[in-house]
Design an enzyme around this catalytic site. Structure first.
Site, mmCIF file in Angstrom:
data_model
loop_
_atom_site.group_PDB
_atom_site.id
_atom_site.type_symbol
_atom_site.label_atom_id
_atom_site.label_comp_id
_atom_site.label_asym_id
_atom_site.label_seq_id
_atom_site.Cartn_x
_atom_site.Cartn_y
_atom_site.Cartn_z
ATOM 1 N N ILE A 32 47.085 34.762 90.354
ATOM 2 C CA ILE A 32 46.741 36.125 89.915
ATOM 3 C C ILE A 32 47.939 37.070 90.040
ATOM 4 O O ILE A 32 47.998 38.091 89.346
ATOM 5 C CB ILE A 32 45.517 36.628 90.714
ATOM 6 C CG1 ILE A 32 44.761 37.688 89.968
ATOM 7 C CG2 ILE A 32 45.901 37.070 92.114
ATOM 8 C CD1 ILE A 32 43.372 37.963 90.517
ATOM 9 N N ASN A 88 52.381 26.142 101.326
ATOM 10 C CA ASN A 88 52.531 26.936 102.533
ATOM 11 C C ASN A 88 51.476 26.483 103.533
ATOM 12 O O ASN A 88 50.311 26.309 103.172
ATOM 13 C CB ASN A 88 52.342 28.428 102.216
ATOM 14 C CG ASN A 88 53.417 28.948 101.270
ATOM 15 O OD1 ASN A 88 54.577 28.529 101.361
ATOM 16 N ND2 ASN A 88 53.041 29.822 100.357
ATOM 17 N N HIS A 101 46.487 24.429 98.795
ATOM 18 C CA HIS A 101 46.890 24.609 97.403
ATOM 19 C C HIS A 101 48.371 24.351 97.258
ATOM 20 O O HIS A 101 49.164 24.650 98.150
ATOM 21 C CB HIS A 101 46.537 26.009 96.880
ATOM 22 C CG HIS A 101 46.997 27.123 97.769
ATOM 23 N ND1 HIS A 101 46.342 27.456 98.942
ATOM 24 C CD2 HIS A 101 48.048 27.970 97.682
ATOM 25 C CE1 HIS A 101 46.964 28.464 99.519
ATOM 26 N NE2 HIS A 101 48.020 28.792 98.779
HETATM 27 P P1 AMP Z 1 49.488 31.265 99.895
HETATM 28 O O1 AMP Z 1 50.296 32.405 100.411
HETATM 29 O O2 AMP Z 1 50.269 29.980 99.752
HETATM 30 O O3 AMP Z 1 48.194 31.092 100.648
HETATM 31 O O4 AMP Z 1 49.138 31.632 98.392
HETATM 32 C C1 AMP Z 1 47.944 32.222 97.988
HETATM 33 C C2 AMP Z 1 48.107 32.551 96.525
HETATM 34 O O5 AMP Z 1 46.809 32.739 95.964
HETATM 35 C C3 AMP Z 1 48.912 33.821 96.253
HETATM 36 O O6 AMP Z 1 50.036 33.506 95.443
HETATM 37 C C4 AMP Z 1 47.896 34.721 95.530
HETATM 38 O O7 AMP Z 1 48.498 35.500 94.527
HETATM 39 C C5 AMP Z 1 46.904 33.713 94.961
HETATM 40 N N1 AMP Z 1 45.555 34.206 94.715
HETATM 41 C C6 AMP Z 1 44.762 34.868 95.589
HETATM 42 N N2 AMP Z 1 43.569 35.126 95.022
HETATM 43 C C7 AMP Z 1 43.606 34.598 93.772
HETATM 44 C C8 AMP Z 1 42.680 34.544 92.682
HETATM 45 N N3 AMP Z 1 41.449 35.077 92.756
HETATM 46 N N4 AMP Z 1 43.056 33.917 91.535
HETATM 47 C C9 AMP Z 1 44.296 33.360 91.440
HETATM 48 N N5 AMP Z 1 45.217 33.393 92.430
HETATM 49 C C10 AMP Z 1 44.882 34.011 93.574
#
Ligand code: AMP
Length: 116
Positions: A32, A88, A101
């Protein structure tokens, strides 16, 4: 059973996301807040909180995550110039969402892996 996560709600189609791939093990959707022209998240359909929580039973899903990353990189047209995949893990790894992820990032030079 681990708590529900925002990503498991995306997996189930309960909240909107730009889903680019889904199969029996993993779902992939665009981040996002993209950090690069291609920024896709690949998640297991079943919640695994962090990479530190995986077990031998998760080998199939972990392999699928990487293969889907490679396929999506090709589909996105970033494979020739190259790309980065990143996971991460927990606090020092900067993990925000506790549903494992893999980030697929590409479409521009990404620089060094970490700032010194
Ligand atoms: P991390 O810091 O590795 O946990 O990454 C989490 C990622 O999830 C971040 O890059 C956010 O921008 C992404 N994110 C959070 N909520 C959503 C959502 N609803 N749809 C798509 N990406 C998301």
């Amino acid at each position: 059973m681990p708590e529900d996560t925002i990503f498991s709600r995306i997996v189930r189609g309960e909240i909107p996301a730009d889903v680019v791939h889904q199969d029996d093990l993993v779902t992939a959707f665009r981040d996002i807040q993209p950090l690069a022209p291609t920024h896709i998240l690949i998640v297991p359909n079943r919640i695994i909180p962090t990479l530190a929580d995986v077990s031998a039973d998760d080998e199939a899903v972990l392999g699928r995550m990487l293969r889907v990353a490679a396929d999506l990189a090709a589909d996105e047209g970033v494979a020739r110039n190259g790309y980065r995949v990143m996971i991460n893990c927990r606090e020092h790894g900067g993990q925000e969402v506790y549903h494992l992820h893999l980030h697929l990032l590409g479409g521009r030079p990404l620089g060094r892996m970490l700032i010194r």
